[in-house]
Write a protein that holds these residues in place. Sequence first.
Motif, PDB file in Angstrom:
ATOM      1  N   MET A   1      42.385  39.182  32.623  1.00 28.44           N
ATOM      2  CA  MET A   1      41.837  38.992  33.968  1.00 28.44           C
ATOM      3  C   MET A   1      40.443  39.598  34.090  1.00 28.44           C
ATOM      4  SD  MET A   1      45.233  39.707  36.316  1.00 28.44           S
ATOM      5  CE  MET A   1      44.307  39.498  37.846  1.00 28.44           C
ATOM      6  N   GLY A   2      40.229  40.706  33.366  1.00 29.36           N
ATOM      7  CA  GLY A   2      38.909  41.327  33.399  1.00 29.36           C
ATOM      8  C   GLY A   2      37.838  40.414  32.830  1.00 29.36           C
ATOM      9  N   GLY A   3      38.220  39.540  31.893  1.00 32.76           N
ATOM     10  CA  GLY A   3      37.263  38.604  31.312  1.00 32.76           C
ATOM     11  C   GLY A   3      36.870  37.496  32.272  1.00 32.76           C
ATOM     12  N   PHE A   4      37.625  37.312  33.329  1.00 33.22           N
ATOM     13  CA  PHE A   4      37.327  36.282  34.335  1.00 33.22           C
ATOM     14  C   PHE A   4      36.946  36.921  35.670  1.00 33.22           C
ATOM     15  CE2 PHE A   4      40.144  34.240  31.279  1.00 33.22           C
ATOM     16  CZ  PHE A   4      39.519  33.025  31.069  1.00 33.22           C
ATOM     17  N   GLU A   5      36.397  38.129  35.585  1.00 33.41           N
ATOM     18  CA  GLU A   5      36.088  38.882  36.798  1.00 33.41           C
ATOM     19  C   GLU A   5      35.109  38.142  37.705  1.00 33.41           C
ATOM     20  OE1 GLU A   5      34.559  43.360  38.059  1.00 33.41           O
ATOM     21  OE2 GLU A   5      34.804  42.826  35.940  1.00 33.41           O
ATOM     22  N   GLU A   6      34.115  37.497  37.112  1.00 31.33           N
ATOM     23  CA  GLU A   6      33.108  36.784  37.916  1.00 31.33           C
ATOM     24  C   GLU A   6      33.745  35.632  38.677  1.00 31.33           C
ATOM     25  OE1 GLU A   6      28.982  34.171  37.333  1.00 31.33           O
ATOM     26  OE2 GLU A   6      29.865  35.266  35.633  1.00 31.33           O
ATOM     27  N   MET A   7      34.635  34.878  38.008  1.00 32.82           N
ATOM     28  CA  MET A   7      35.285  33.757  38.665  1.00 32.82           C
ATOM     29  C   MET A   7      36.206  34.237  39.785  1.00 32.82           C
ATOM     30  SD  MET A   7      37.529  30.677  36.950  1.00 32.82           S
ATOM     31  CE  MET A   7      38.848  31.762  36.439  1.00 32.82           C
TER      32      MET A   7
ATOM     33  N   SER B   1      35.818  36.907  41.566  1.00 37.92           N
ATOM     34  CA  SER B   1      35.004  37.363  42.695  1.00 37.92           C
ATOM     35  C   SER B   1      34.528  36.198  43.557  1.00 37.92           C
ATOM     36  CB  SER B   1      33.802  38.160  42.176  1.00 37.92           C
ATOM     37  OG  SER B   1      32.937  37.324  41.412  1.00 37.92           O
ATOM     38  N   LYS B   2      34.298  35.033  42.953  1.00 37.04           N
ATOM     39  CA  LYS B   2      33.849  33.860  43.715  1.00 37.04           C
ATOM     40  C   LYS B   2      35.030  33.110  44.337  1.00 37.04           C
ATOM     41  CE  LYS B   2      29.663  33.016  40.979  1.00 37.04           C
ATOM     42  NZ  LYS B   2      28.935  32.051  40.124  1.00 37.04           N
ATOM     43  N   HIS B   3      36.187  33.133  43.690  1.00 33.28           N
ATOM     44  CA  HIS B   3      37.374  32.444  44.196  1.00 33.28           C
ATOM     45  C   HIS B   3      38.520  33.457  44.229  1.00 33.28           C
ATOM     46  CE1 HIS B   3      35.607  28.368  43.886  1.00 33.28           C
ATOM     47  NE2 HIS B   3      34.973  28.879  42.825  1.00 33.28           N
ATOM     48  N   ALA B   4      38.493  34.317  45.244  1.00 37.36           N
ATOM     49  CA  ALA B   4      39.470  35.398  45.335  1.00 37.36           C
ATOM     50  C   ALA B   4      40.900  34.888  45.433  1.00 37.36           C
ATOM     51  CB  ALA B   4      39.156  36.287  46.538  1.00 37.36           C
ATOM     52  N   ILE B   5      41.062  33.653  45.931  1.00 33.16           N
ATOM     53  CA  ILE B   5      42.405  33.107  46.079  1.00 33.16           C
ATOM     54  C   ILE B   5      43.125  32.992  44.734  1.00 33.16           C
ATOM     55  CG2 ILE B   5      41.650  30.703  45.902  1.00 33.16           C
ATOM     56  CD1 ILE B   5      43.826  29.978  47.907  1.00 33.16           C
ATOM     57  N   LEU B   6      42.348  32.827  43.650  1.00 29.01           N
ATOM     58  CA  LEU B   6      42.964  32.751  42.321  1.00 29.01           C
ATOM     59  C   LEU B   6      43.719  34.035  41.990  1.00 29.01           C
ATOM     60  CD1 LEU B   6      40.039  31.120  40.288  1.00 29.01           C
ATOM     61  CD2 LEU B   6      42.103  29.988  41.151  1.00 29.01           C
TER      62      LEU B   6
ATOM     63  N   LYS C   1      38.797  27.716  35.364  1.00 30.05           N
ATOM     64  CA  LYS C   1      37.361  27.764  35.054  1.00 30.05           C
ATOM     65  C   LYS C   1      36.821  26.373  34.759  1.00 30.05           C
ATOM     66  CE  LYS C   1      34.062  30.120  32.043  1.00 30.05           C
ATOM     67  NZ  LYS C   1      33.894  31.136  30.972  1.00 30.05           N
ATOM     68  N   ILE C   2      37.598  25.554  34.030  1.00 30.85           N
ATOM     69  CA  ILE C   2      37.157  24.192  33.698  1.00 30.85           C
ATOM     70  C   ILE C   2      37.070  23.331  34.959  1.00 30.85           C
ATOM     71  CG2 ILE C   2      37.816  22.075  32.501  1.00 30.85           C
ATOM     72  CD1 ILE C   2      39.052  23.808  30.306  1.00 30.85           C
ATOM     73  N   ILE C   3      38.126  23.354  35.777  1.00 31.00           N
ATOM     74  CA  ILE C   3      38.145  22.496  36.969  1.00 31.00           C
ATOM     75  C   ILE C   3      37.120  22.913  37.995  1.00 31.00           C
ATOM     76  CG2 ILE C   3      39.580  21.791  38.947  1.00 31.00           C
ATOM     77  CD1 ILE C   3      41.987  21.812  37.104  1.00 31.00           C
ATOM     78  N   LEU C   4      36.965  24.224  38.177  1.00 33.53           N
ATOM     79  CA  LEU C   4      36.013  24.709  39.183  1.00 33.53           C
ATOM     80  C   LEU C   4      34.581  24.768  38.677  1.00 33.53           C
ATOM     81  CD1 LEU C   4      38.201  27.569  40.733  1.00 33.53           C
ATOM     82  CD2 LEU C   4      37.787  25.272  41.644  1.00 33.53           C
ATOM     83  N   GLY C   5      34.403  24.528  37.364  1.00 31.93           N
ATOM     84  CA  GLY C   5      33.059  24.468  36.804  1.00 31.93           C
ATOM     85  C   GLY C   5      32.317  25.771  36.814  1.00 31.93           C
ATOM     86  N   ILE C   6      33.004  26.836  36.568  1.00 32.92           N
ATOM     87  CA  ILE C   6      32.353  28.155  36.607  1.00 32.92           C
ATOM     88  C   ILE C   6      32.111  28.638  35.165  1.00 32.92           C
ATOM     89  CG2 ILE C   6      32.596  30.560  37.343  1.00 32.92           C
ATOM     90  CD1 ILE C   6      34.423  29.551  39.541  1.00 32.92           C
TER      91      ILE C   6
END
Length: 450
Positions: A304-310, A312-317, A445-450
């Motif tokens: 989860m730490g590796g996807f921290e940026e995503m 932060s932008k999509h907190a619902i995840l 990440k793929i679907i949301l294009g981040i």
Amino acid sequence: MTPFKLTDELLAEIEQLIETQKGPELEYLLGDVHYADIAEIINELNEDEATYLIKLLDSDKTSDVLTELDEDVREAILNNLSSKEIAEELEELDTDDAADIVAELPEEIIQEVISEIEDREHAQDIVDLLRYDENSAGGLMAKELVKVNENWNVLTCVKEMRAQAENVTRVHSIYVVDDEDVLKGRLSLKDLLTTSTTAQIRDVYIPKVDSVNVNEDPEEVAKIMSKYDLEAIPVVDEMGRLVGRITIDDIVDVIKEEADKDYQLAAGISQVVEADDSIWELTRARLPWLFLGLLGGVGAAAIMGGFEEMISKHAILFFFTPLIAAMAGNVGVQSSAIIVQGLANDDLKGSVSNRLFKEMLLALLNGLILAAILLLFTWFWKGDFYTALAISASLVAVIIVAGIIGTFTPLFLNQRGIDPAIATGPFITTSNDIFGILIYFWIAKIILGI
């Protein structure tokens, strides 16, 4: 018959009678009580009280009581009995039960106890059984059985059966052997009663008889007896000679022990323990799998730490992470539980590839149904279709992967000769948590294009 119930009042009365040394009253009170119920009573007494009661009652009852006691209680009582007293108890038991008790004794007194047994044939049979591995058919069997020679006539056969039956608690089958004691078949009691007394046994016995080798695994014996509805099965050595028999009561114990072990393995307990074991023993049994769970949790957190940026932008995840992890664990445990059950019952048919394909289809169907529900819920809740799609698509992928892991892992362990029960519980849950979270954020990440 009213079932026995050990009440506090009855236990207090027994303890009082023991304390005041009122042996005759105790004997009268327990005279008609079944030995299994007496064992239940003794399990609740202290060491001195239990020993007093065992010494008070007749050996023909207390010998059976000893077989029903908790191991630690039995050990404490045996330590307070002399070699002669132990030998008296063993003489009343079938050889398999007697051998089990002797095997628990300290090495230095085993020979002394054996020498005190007056029935030398019984003593020799016990010694013979001690040579077998306890986790084998030989270690499970009893020597008591009824066998007849194929060269006898019916009259001789009946006389010999009467003599042999005196030492057999229950006659399940009559086995036929040759002059070398090689098992040839079994004898039908109906045929024996309806055949002329001068007829030869070789002409009336049934040549087909199921048997097991002395080195056979007890679980395999249980499967054979269950499959063919056998109450007893003969045991033969490498030369085919009849050396003993295993009865259904012994197999029930094997099934129960195996079920207890598998249940505890599935729950993440690495060795068989009892509820009243010491804290250290319980900790040692539970800690390895708890440590695995800790590593899994650290691994999931690192992912989860590796996807921290995503996040932060999509907190619902982040809020749906427990759902994804839980679904992965649940699906994996369900799949592995079915496979473990099938392997245990020996009714798992088909190739591994077919089984994996079937589980993939099942997981896909379940995943699509659950994902559709989740998609609608998340879309209406947050009004963001792509985020809802990312979460739902991830759920489908996670369920499919969890189903494959839950199916493949126990099959793989079983082929390697490892108990597949260890695949369930914490092992599957932890591995699927890690893979599930990784797949979840990767697809998102793929679907949301981040």
